[in-house]
Design a protein around this motif. Structure first.
Motif, PDB file in Angstrom:
ATOM      1  N   ASN A  14     -77.057   6.889  11.102  1.00 49.21           N
ATOM      2  CA  ASN A  14     -75.960   7.845  10.914  1.00 49.21           C
ATOM      3  C   ASN A  14     -76.000   8.465   9.518  1.00 49.21           C
ATOM      4  OD1 ASN A  14     -75.037   7.300  13.476  1.00 49.21           O
ATOM      5  ND2 ASN A  14     -73.532   5.781  12.804  1.00 49.21           N
ATOM      6  N   GLN A  17     -78.743  10.887   9.412  1.00 47.96           N
ATOM      7  CA  GLN A  17     -78.398  12.098  10.148  1.00 47.96           C
ATOM      8  C   GLN A  17     -77.537  13.016   9.293  1.00 47.96           C
ATOM      9  OE1 GLN A  17     -76.608  11.377  13.968  1.00 47.96           O
ATOM     10  NE2 GLN A  17     -77.631  13.175  14.778  1.00 47.96           N
ATOM     11  N   ASP A  18     -76.577  12.446   8.574  1.00 53.81           N
ATOM     12  CA  ASP A  18     -75.751  13.253   7.691  1.00 53.81           C
ATOM     13  C   ASP A  18     -76.578  13.830   6.552  1.00 53.81           C
ATOM     14  OD1 ASP A  18     -73.605  12.745   9.241  1.00 53.81           O
ATOM     15  OD2 ASP A  18     -72.668  11.278   7.913  1.00 53.81           O
ATOM     16  N   GLN A  33     -80.782   8.559  18.951  1.00 57.60           N
ATOM     17  CA  GLN A  33     -79.395   8.834  19.315  1.00 57.60           C
ATOM     18  C   GLN A  33     -79.267   8.738  20.834  1.00 57.60           C
ATOM     19  OE1 GLN A  33     -79.047  12.662  17.523  1.00 57.60           O
ATOM     20  NE2 GLN A  33     -80.498  13.636  18.898  1.00 57.60           N
ATOM     21  N   GLN A  72     -70.223   9.662  15.967  1.00 56.90           N
ATOM     22  CA  GLN A  72     -70.746   8.463  15.312  1.00 56.90           C
ATOM     23  C   GLN A  72     -69.623   7.427  15.229  1.00 56.90           C
ATOM     24  OE1 GLN A  72     -72.178   9.869  11.544  1.00 56.90           O
ATOM     25  NE2 GLN A  72     -73.858  11.051  12.439  1.00 56.90           N
ATOM     26  N   SER A 121     -69.932  17.570  14.182  1.00 52.02           N
ATOM     27  CA  SER A 121     -70.233  16.179  13.837  1.00 52.02           C
ATOM     28  C   SER A 121     -68.936  15.458  13.473  1.00 52.02           C
ATOM     29  CB  SER A 121     -71.217  16.128  12.664  1.00 52.02           C
ATOM     30  OG  SER A 121     -71.614  14.798  12.408  1.00 52.02           O
ATOM     31  N   ARG A 123     -67.260  11.523  12.810  1.00 52.12           N
ATOM     32  CA  ARG A 123     -67.492  10.096  12.561  1.00 52.12           C
ATOM     33  C   ARG A 123     -66.149   9.371  12.662  1.00 52.12           C
ATOM     34  NH1 ARG A 123     -70.901   8.388   7.394  1.00 52.12           N
ATOM     35  NH2 ARG A 123     -72.524   9.184   8.796  1.00 52.12           N
ATOM     36  N   ASN A 131     -71.112  -0.115  16.737  1.00 52.39           N
ATOM     37  CA  ASN A 131     -71.877   0.959  16.110  1.00 52.39           C
ATOM     38  C   ASN A 131     -72.675   1.726  17.165  1.00 52.39           C
ATOM     39  OD1 ASN A 131     -70.956   0.164  13.609  1.00 52.39           O
ATOM     40  ND2 ASN A 131     -72.725  -1.150  13.193  1.00 52.39           N
ATOM     41  N   THR A 133     -74.142   5.997  18.156  1.00 49.89           N
ATOM     42  CA  THR A 133     -74.249   7.433  17.889  1.00 49.89           C
ATOM     43  C   THR A 133     -74.479   8.123  19.214  1.00 49.89           C
ATOM     44  OG1 THR A 133     -75.185   7.083  15.680  1.00 49.89           O
ATOM     45  CG2 THR A 133     -75.514   9.250  16.677  1.00 49.89           C
TER      46      THR A 133
END
Length: 833
Positions: A14, A17-18, A33, A72, A121, A123, A131, A133
Motif C-alpha cells: 500500500n 502504491q501511494d 492487488q 486499502q 484511492s 485508505r 490488511n 488492497t
C-alpha cells in the motif's frame, strides 16, 4: 490473520502504491492487488462494506460505481478514512466518505452516469479489518443511459481489462446465485486473462434470494463449474435492510445463522461467509505478494539503476547558487561548441545512420548541388550560336567583316560570367540554411534553460547573418574580378589562332571514333561514376509496369541490371545526345522523378522517346543529376527569347559560320577555366568566411557575448518542465530506494499455502463471439469428478514451513494463454489538493 511474520507485506505494498502514485505511472511497476469484477447489482459494493463493517459506498439504481475505487484496508487501533487526493483530512464519519466519493466521481465524470478510468484511492484504518488492497471496478453493463456513450459496454470491459491483465492482480469474480453461472461476465473476463485459474477466486452472492427448492451446493463445493481456487458464498444485506439501516454486524450474524441453519450449506458453514472470505483474501494476497516479491524486487532494482546517474547529478544541485549557475553556463557553452564542431567536422561517436546532418549536408551542397546549379545556367547549343551570330553581325554593322572580332568573344564571355551570380547567391543561401539548422540542432539541448536558449539563438543567428553578408560581398567581388579582365593568355586557353584548328581536330576525332576502335571501349568509359537503385516509372502495365533496377553510370553509358549482383544486364544506353529534365510527381506517388531523352527525337529505350527514372527522395534525385552532369548529360533549357525567336537563324554566309564556330570554341575553352575557378574558389570562400568564422565565434566569442548581456543570473533560470523533471526524478529515486530497503528486511521463507491442483475449467466460455475453426457441435459433455475443496486458512503458530513450488510461477509459461489481451497500465491517480 493470514501468515505470521508477513502481516506487514500488504501495508508495504500500500505504501509503495501511494509512493508510485505520487510520482506517476512512469515507474511501470505492477503492484499486487485484488480487483473486484462483476455485473451491475451483483453485490460487489456490499461485499466491500461487509469487510469494513460500515456503510461508506454510494447506493442507487443503475451504474453507481463510475470510477475505479482503490480501497486499502489497514488494521489499526482507531477507525478513520483518508483519500489520496486530500491526504491532510481524516474522515471519521463514514457518511462523509460516501459523499466525498460521490463528489470526486462527479468532478471528473459529471452527474449523469458518465464513467472515467481515473481511480479514486481510499485508505481505511480500522481494528475490524484485515490488511487488504482491493479495487472496486464499475459493473459490466449492456445498455447506455444518461450521458453514457453507445459503446459503454466496451469501455467498461476495456477499463476492467487494464487492471486484471496485470499478472500481479488477483481477480475476485462476483456472481449472484440467482443467475446462470455459466453466463457470468466476471468469469468470462477472468478466463480471458487467467485461463489456468491461478489468479481467480469465485464469490457467490445473494444465496438467500434463490428460488425455493434450489440451492448452490454443487457450485460452492466446486463440483458443477469448478475453479482452481474454488468459490466462497456470502449473504449480503437486502435493499430493505439497507433502507432500514440494518447494522452490518447484525447482518454478519444473520449471515452466519443462515449458513448454519441451511440444510445444503451447514456442513460447510465454516468455509462460507464474509469473515472467511476476508481471511482467504488476506491469505491469498499475502501469499501472492510473497510469490511475486523476487520479480518485483528485480523490477525495482532495474528502475533504480536507470535513474541512478541522473539522480546523483540532481542530488546536490542548487539552482539558486551563483557559483553553480556560472559553472553550468560555462559547461553548456563549451558543450555547445564541441557539439557544433563535431557536426561540422564529423565525429565517430553517436553517428547518425538514418539521415545526413551538419557537415555531410554542406559537403553534398559543395560537390553535388553547386556544380549542378552552375551547369543549369549554361545555354544550349542553339542559344549560344544565335547569341554569337548576333554579336558578330552587330559589331560589323553595315560592313562585312573579314576577320573574327574579339569584341564578340568578350561580350559573350562577360554575359556568361554574369549568369554565375544567381547560382552563387543560391549556393550561399543553401549553406546558410544548413548552418542555421545545425545550430538549432545543438541549441535544442539548452531547452532546460529557455532564456539562455533564446539569447544564444539570437546571438548566433545574428553572427551567421553578418558572416553571410560578408560572404556575399566577397563572392560578388570574385565575379567582378573575373569580369574586369578577360585573360586570353591563360595557359589553359586555346587562343584565337588555335580556335579553328582545335575545332577541326575535334571533328576529326569524332569521325575517327565512329570508324575506328569499334568494339574497344576507351579507358574513360570504364570509369564508374555512380551505382544505385532507380525505378523505371513510365513502363506501361501491359509491358510489366514500373520496376526497380540496379543502374550503373559511366562516362559513356547508362546500364541497368536485374539486381545489384550485376550478372543479368537488361539494357545499355549510350549517353550521346542525351539530356535530362524534371518530371512532376504523380498524384498517388511520393517519389521524385526525372526523365532522360534524346535531343534528336530518337527513341531512348525500345519504343519510348524518354526514360522516366524515380528516386525515393529529393536528395537522391539531386545526387543522380549531379552524377549525370559529370557524365555530360545536361539539363534541358527552354530557349525562347522575348521576341519569340526560339531557334537560331540559318547561316548562309560560310565566313560568318566559320567565325561563329571559332568564337563558340573559344567561349567554351574560356568558360571551362571560369567554371573550374568558381567551383574551387566559392566553396573555399564560404568555408572561410561563414563556416569557420561561425565555429570560431561559438568557441571563443559566444560566452563573452552572453556575459555582456549583464543578466547571467536570469539566463540560468530553469524552465518549469525542467524543475518538475528534476523533482520527479529525485522523488522516484527516493521512493524506489526506500522500497528496496524495506523489501530487503523481509524473509520470503514464511508460511505459505500451496496452490490447489488444476481443475477442468473448460466450461468457462471465452468472451470472443466466434467459435474456433475446429469446433464441433454435438460432443458428449465431459463428466467431471469432485474438485478439491477450498483450502482452509492456517492459523497455527509454529515453526514456519517452507513454501511449495506449486505456486504461481510454476505455470506462468502455459501455452494456452488467451490472445489479444490489452497490456495497458491503469491511469495514474490525480494529484489533487
Amino acid at each position: 490473520m493470514g501468515n505470521r511474520g508477513m502481516e506487514d507485506l500488504i501495508p508495504l505494498v500500500n505504501s509503495l502504491q501511494d509512493a508510485l502514485s505520487s510520482v506517476g505511472q512512469s515507474c511501470s511497476l505492477q503492484l499486487p492487488q485484488i480487483a473486484v469484477v462483476g455485473g451491475q447489482s451483483a453485490g460487489k459494493s456490499s461485499v466491500l462494506e461487509s469487510f469494513v463493517g460500515r456503510d461508506f459506498l454510494p447506493r442507487g439504481s443503475g451504474i453507481v460505481t463510475r470510477r475505479p475505487l482503490i480501497l486499502q484496508l489497514l488494521s489499526a487501533n482507531t477507525e478513520y478514512g483518508e483519500f489520496l487526493h486530500c491526504k491532510e483530512k481524516k474522515f471519521t464519519d463514514f457518511e462523509e466518505i460516501c459523499k466525498e466519493i460521490e463528489a470526486e466521481t462527479c468532478r471528473v465524470t459529471g452527474s449523469n452516469k458518465g464513467i472515467s478510468p481515473l481511480p479514486i484511492s481510499l485508505r481505511i484504518y480500522s481494528p475490524h479489518v484485515l490488511n487488504l488492497t482491493l479495487i472496486d471496478l464499475p459493473g459490466i453493463t449492456k445498455v447506455p443511459i444518461g450521458d453514457q456513450p453507445a459503446d459503454i459496454e466496451y469501455q467498461i470491459r476495456d477499463m476492467i481489462m487494464q487492471y486484471i491483465c496485470n499478472e500481479n492482480c488477483l481477480v475476485l469474480a462476483v456472481t449472484p446465485a440467482n443467475t446462470d453461472l455459466a453466463n457470468s461476465d466476471a468469469l468470462k473476463l477472468a478466463k480471458d486473462v487467467d485461463p489456468q485459474g491461478q489468479r481467480t477466486i469465485g464469490v457467490i452472492t445473494k444465496l438467500d434470494l434463490m428460488d425455493g427448492g434450489t440451492d448452490a451446493r454443487d457450485i460452492l463445493e466446486n463440483r458443477l463449474l469448478p475453479l482452481r481456487r474454488g468459490y466462497i458464498g456470502v449473504v449480503n444485506r437486502s435493499q430493505k435492510d439497507i433502507d432500514g439501516r440494518k447494522d452490518i454486524k447484525a447482518a454478519l450474524l444473520a449471515e452466519r445463522k443462515f449458513f448454519l441453519s441451511h440444510p445444503a450449506y451447514k456442513h460447510m458453514a465454516e468455509r462460507m461467509g464474509t469473515p472467511y472470505l476476508q481471511r482467504i483474501l488476506n491469505q491469498q494476497l499475502t501469499n501472492h505478494i510473497r510469490d511475486t516479491l523476487p520479480t518485483f524486487r528485480s523490477h525495482l532494482q532495474s528502475q533504480l539503476l536507470a535513474l541512478k546517474k541522473e539522480a546523483e547529478e540532481y542530488k546536490n544541485y542548487s539552482p539558486d547558487d551563483p557559483a553553480r549557475r556560472t559553472k553550468t553556463l560555462l559547461q553548456l557553452v563549451q558543450r555547445l561548441a564541441v557539439d557544433f564542431e563535431k557536426l561540422i567536422e564529423g565525429s565517430g561517436d553517436k553517428v547518425d545512420t538514418v539521415n545526413l546532418s551538419g557537415g555531410a549536408r554542406i559537403n553534398r551542397i559543395f560537390h553535388e548541388r553547386f556544380p549542378y546549379e552552375l551547369v543549369k545556367i549554361e545555354s544550349n547549343e542553339g542559344n549560344l550560336r544565335r547569341e554569337i551570330n548576333y554579336a558578330i553581325r552587330n559589331i560589323h554593322g553595315v560592313r562585312t567583316g573579314l576577320f573574327t572580332p574579339d569584341m564578340a568573344f568578350e561580350a559573350i564571355v562577360k554575359k556568361q560570367i554574369l549568369r554565375l551570380k544567381e547560382p552563387c547567391m543560391k549556393f550561399i543561401d543553401m549553406v546558410s540554411q544548413e548552418l542555421v539548422t545545425t545550430v538549432y540542432q545543438c541549441i535544442n539541448k539548452l531547452s532546460s534553460f529557455p532564456t539562455l536558449r533564446n539569447e544564444t539563438e539570437k546571438i548566433i543567428s545574428t553572427e551567421i547573418r553578418e558572416q553571410e553578408s560578408k560572404c556575399r560581398e566577397q563572392v560578388m567581388l570574385i565575379i567582378d574580378i573575373q569580369l574586369a579582365y578577360i585573360n586570353t593568355k591563360h595557359e589553359d586557353f586555346i587562343g584565337f589562332t588555335n580556335g579553328q584548328q582545335t575545332f577541326n581536330q575535334s571533328n576529326k576525332k569524332v569521325v575517327a571514333g565512329m570508324t575506328g576502335n569499334q568494339g574497344v571501349a576507351p579507358p574513360s568509359s570504364l570509369i564508374v561514376i555512380r551505382k544505385g537503385w532507380l525505378t523505371i516509372s513510365n513502363i506501361s502495365i501491359m509491358k510489366g509496369g514500373a520496376k526497380e533496377y540496379w543502374f550503373i553510370l559511366t562516362a559513356e553509358s547508362l546500364s541497368w541490371f536485374k539486381d545489384d549482383e550485376e550478372k543479368e544486364k537488361k539494357y545499355m544506353l549510350p549517353l550521346d545526345n542525351l539530356k535530362l529534365r524534371d518530371v512532376e510527381k504523380g498524384f498517388m506517388s511520393n517519389k521524385c522523378v526525372f526523365a532522360i531523352f534524346n535531343t534528336e527525337l530518337r527513341n531512348v529505350y525500345k519504343d519510348y522517346r524518354c526514360l522516366e527514372l524515380a528516386c525515393n527522395s529529393q536528395e537522391e534525385l539531386d545526387s543522380w543529376k549531379a552524377s549525370l552532369l559529370r557524365a555530360g548529360v545536361y539539363p534541358e533549357k527552354v530557349t525562347v527569347d522575348e521576341k519569340g525567336n526560339g531557334a537560331p537563324e540559318n547561316l548562309t554566309d560560310p565566313q560568318l559560320e566559320r567565325q561563329v564556330e571559332i568564337i563558340r570554341s573559344l567561349v567554351d575553352s574560356y568558360m571551362n577555366i571560369i567554371y573550374r575557378t568558381i567551383r574551387d574558389l566559392i566553396p573555399k570562400t564560404i568555408m572561410h568566411l561563414m563556416i569557420n568564422s561561425v565555429k570560431e565565434f561559438i568557441s571563443s566569442e559566444l560566452l563573452a557575448q552572453l556575459y555582456a548581456l549583464g543578466e547571467c543570473s536570469a539566463l540560468m533560470d530553469e524552465s518549469p518542465e525542467q524543475q518538475q523533471h528534476r523533482e520527479e526524478v529525485l522523488r522516484k529515486h527516493t521512493a524506489l530506494k526506500e522500497a528496496l530497503d524495506v523489501i530487503g528486511e523481509f524473509s520470503t521463507s514464511t508460511c505459505s499455502t500451496p496452490m490447489p491442483p488444476p481443475v477442468d475449467s473448460s466450461w468457462i466460455q471465452s468472451s470472443s463471439p466466434t467459435l474456433p475453426k475446429n469446433s464441433v457441435t454435438g460432443i458428449r459433455p465431459v463428466i467431471r469428478g469432485h474438485a478439491p475443496p477450498v483450502p482452509r486458512v492456517h492459523t497455527r503458530t509454529g515453526p514456519p514451513a517452507y513454501p511449495s513450488t506449486n505456486g504461481l510461477r510454476k505455470a506462468t509459461g502455459h501455452p494456452n494463454r488467451a490472445p489479444s489481451v490489452p497490456r495497458r497500465q491503469p491511469p495514474a491517480v490525480p494529484n489533487v489538493k
